[in-house]
Design a protein around this motif. Sequence first.
Motif, PDB file in Angstrom:
ATOM      1  N   SER A 370    -106.650   3.382 -21.606  1.00 26.12           N
ATOM      2  CA  SER A 370    -106.750   2.668 -20.324  1.00 26.12           C
ATOM      3  C   SER A 370    -105.507   1.824 -20.042  1.00 26.12           C
ATOM      4  O   SER A 370    -105.147   1.617 -18.883  1.00 26.12           O
ATOM      5  CB  SER A 370    -107.995   1.772 -20.315  1.00 26.12           C
ATOM      6  OG  SER A 370    -109.167   2.549 -20.360  1.00 26.12           O
ATOM      7  N   ILE A 371    -104.866   1.334 -21.088  1.00 29.21           N
ATOM      8  CA  ILE A 371    -103.654   0.525 -20.902  1.00 29.21           C
ATOM      9  C   ILE A 371    -102.577   1.347 -20.217  1.00 29.21           C
ATOM     10  O   ILE A 371    -101.925   0.887 -19.264  1.00 29.21           O
ATOM     11  CB  ILE A 371    -103.159   0.001 -22.259  1.00 29.21           C
ATOM     12  CG1 ILE A 371    -104.217  -0.903 -22.897  1.00 29.21           C
ATOM     13  CG2 ILE A 371    -101.847  -0.745 -22.099  1.00 29.21           C
ATOM     14  CD1 ILE A 371    -103.875  -1.331 -24.315  1.00 29.21           C
ATOM     15  N   LEU A 372    -102.385   2.583 -20.668  1.00 32.07           N
ATOM     16  CA  LEU A 372    -101.384   3.466 -20.060  1.00 32.07           C
ATOM     17  C   LEU A 372    -101.783   3.847 -18.642  1.00 32.07           C
ATOM     18  O   LEU A 372    -100.966   3.795 -17.713  1.00 32.07           O
ATOM     19  CB  LEU A 372    -101.209   4.720 -20.917  1.00 32.07           C
ATOM     20  CG  LEU A 372    -100.271   5.800 -20.359  1.00 32.07           C
ATOM     21  CD1 LEU A 372     -98.863   5.257 -20.199  1.00 32.07           C
ATOM     22  CD2 LEU A 372    -100.289   7.032 -21.267  1.00 32.07           C
ATOM     23  N   VAL A 373    -103.038   4.207 -18.448  1.00 32.59           N
ATOM     24  CA  VAL A 373    -103.500   4.623 -17.117  1.00 32.59           C
ATOM     25  C   VAL A 373    -103.394   3.475 -16.118  1.00 32.59           C
ATOM     26  O   VAL A 373    -103.006   3.677 -14.958  1.00 32.59           O
ATOM     27  CB  VAL A 373    -104.944   5.145 -17.198  1.00 32.59           C
ATOM     28  CG1 VAL A 373    -105.505   5.413 -15.807  1.00 32.59           C
ATOM     29  CG2 VAL A 373    -105.004   6.420 -18.033  1.00 32.59           C
ATOM     30  N   LEU A 434    -109.325   7.094 -17.116  1.00 28.89           N
ATOM     31  CA  LEU A 434    -109.042   7.265 -15.693  1.00 28.89           C
ATOM     32  C   LEU A 434    -109.887   6.347 -14.815  1.00 28.89           C
ATOM     33  O   LEU A 434    -109.531   6.082 -13.658  1.00 28.89           O
ATOM     34  CB  LEU A 434    -109.254   8.720 -15.283  1.00 28.89           C
ATOM     35  CG  LEU A 434    -108.209   9.712 -15.815  1.00 28.89           C
ATOM     36  CD1 LEU A 434    -108.628  11.143 -15.509  1.00 28.89           C
ATOM     37  CD2 LEU A 434    -106.838   9.425 -15.207  1.00 28.89           C
ATOM     38  N   SER A 435    -110.996   5.850 -15.356  1.00 32.22           N
ATOM     39  CA  SER A 435    -111.792   4.890 -14.581  1.00 32.22           C
ATOM     40  C   SER A 435    -111.035   3.585 -14.339  1.00 32.22           C
ATOM     41  O   SER A 435    -111.432   2.772 -13.499  1.00 32.22           O
ATOM     42  CB  SER A 435    -113.110   4.600 -15.301  1.00 32.22           C
ATOM     43  OG  SER A 435    -112.895   3.897 -16.514  1.00 32.22           O
ATOM     44  N   SER A 436    -109.932   3.386 -15.064  1.00 31.45           N
ATOM     45  CA  SER A 436    -109.109   2.189 -14.854  1.00 31.45           C
ATOM     46  C   SER A 436    -108.383   2.207 -13.503  1.00 31.45           C
ATOM     47  O   SER A 436    -107.792   1.197 -13.115  1.00 31.45           O
ATOM     48  CB  SER A 436    -108.079   2.055 -15.983  1.00 31.45           C
ATOM     49  OG  SER A 436    -108.722   1.870 -17.230  1.00 31.45           O
ATOM     50  N   PHE A 437    -108.409   3.329 -12.800  1.00 30.28           N
ATOM     51  CA  PHE A 437    -107.877   3.362 -11.438  1.00 30.28           C
ATOM     52  C   PHE A 437    -108.614   2.370 -10.533  1.00 30.28           C
ATOM     53  O   PHE A 437    -108.123   2.016  -9.466  1.00 30.28           O
ATOM     54  CB  PHE A 437    -107.984   4.778 -10.861  1.00 30.28           C
ATOM     55  CG  PHE A 437    -106.739   5.595 -11.005  1.00 30.28           C
ATOM     56  CD1 PHE A 437    -105.801   5.655  -9.986  1.00 30.28           C
ATOM     57  CD2 PHE A 437    -106.493   6.304 -12.170  1.00 30.28           C
ATOM     58  CE1 PHE A 437    -104.643   6.404 -10.118  1.00 30.28           C
ATOM     59  CE2 PHE A 437    -105.341   7.061 -12.315  1.00 30.28           C
ATOM     60  CZ  PHE A 437    -104.411   7.112 -11.290  1.00 30.28           C
TER      61      PHE A 437
END
Length: 521
Positions: A370-373, A434-437
């Motif tokens: 999530s950090i990268l996304v 990808l939910s970090s969007f």
Amino acid sequence: MARLTLRPDNRFFSSPTHTHNQSFLSVYTTRFFPHHHYHNPLKSRVSRVKCSTSGTERLRETKKLPDNPPIKDPPQLPNPDSDSEELSTEQNWPPWKNVPERYKLIGATSLAFVICNMDKVNLSIAIIPMSHQFGWSSSVAGLVQSSFFWGYALSQLPGGWLSKIFGGRKVLEIGVFTWSFATALVPLLAGFMPGLIFSRILVGIGEGVSPSAATDLIARTIPVKERSRAVGFVFGGLSLGSVMGLLLAPPIIQTFNWESVFYLFGVLGVAWFIGFQFLSEEEISYKGDGTTTSDKPEKATREEMGNSLKEIPWKSFFQSSAVWAMIYTHFCGSWGHYTCLSWLPTYFSEALNLNLREAAWVSILPPLASILVTSLASQFADYLISNGVDTTKVRKICQTIAFLAPAICMTLSSVDIGLPPWEIVGILTAGLALSSFALSGLYCTHQDISPEYASILLGITNTVGAVPGIVGVALTGFLLDSTHSWTMSLFVPSIFFYLTGTVVWLAFASSEPQKFTKEDS
């Protein structure tokens, strides 16, 4: 004898040192030509030229000056390059000295969120040796862990209101100190259940006011074209905190004891609180159109605080379809996040037959990815906005990715198509990452539609978003006992909320600045 011809020097007469030159010539002629009366500077200058040779010879004879006087070296002046290098070094040290103040505040806020999730996940690791020491059953251990969400849910709206009155900066620093102090109290109160639950409620209250405080701080200090990156950077600290907490807590507990992890993490928060006091208090409020206004919160009396609470346009909030879209979307996103955060380690262990150590390491992968996304998503969103794409459209694109990606990945994981365990782990990790969007979607709309009430709006939506932490986690366990199916208990409810949340978001969400007024209520 050569003829000497002098031409008037206009610069001599127009020089700003004219008066000084006259005084000098007067002294000169009086000393060497006592019978000469000084009247005209040009005339004196001619006399000086004619008599220079004989006067110098007489002076040499009387004072016995050498024929060729030695030429003295000019005084050594300091090297300007050296001074400029030293000055430049002083001006650029420490390295963050010339960093804009708003970036320092955002960096410090992100660090606070790192510590926030470190203190949130430390109990999930320490609960095992604590249960063995005190003889707790699973029900008691679940009660202790869920008590955090009681304080977290109850503090959302008060946190938003206090941030509106006093500013997010002040509320954030008090929140960090509160949860850090309460974390350090856990070892002292662990043997007394009411005290232990109260300490965890305090941790929840301190962490509960922080999202609204950070939202207010971002709305006051960051323009709209930088907002996605700021929100992603700040809230991305939660993912980093989860990773660091899960990595550091086990070796600390094994090396020392379970008490040490609470003391150490608590001290980190107190140290952050002390360091935060040295940052400038200057804040700039950004309006919806990107212009700035001076809007620094001031101290308020009790009467002013009461009036401010009455003046908040509560009814106007709930008459907005965009606000309702944020509320439901926040609930849907939290359901998938909290249920997976609580039950995925068990799922990895029981359904995929991973041992406990493997399950613990695998649990780190989603927040790590999530950090990268988060970084890529925020850059993507701000790039689109900077290139003229409508802000509402950008928020809808990001939030749609944040919901459809995990829904698709959960569907693939729940269908028996013969995938090996590590491929299922990779699919779930990708979906949850990808939910970090959502940090460039839902979590930016509060500031977009109303920078003035951004903290209160987040308090409203986050209050509803905390409900899955209390209800959803328990319901998942109940459905698991009833159906003995991970698909029906964990994945199907999350997929349902992800899909319906996407429909509601696309239909009603908006990032257009809205006027919330008391007259509407």
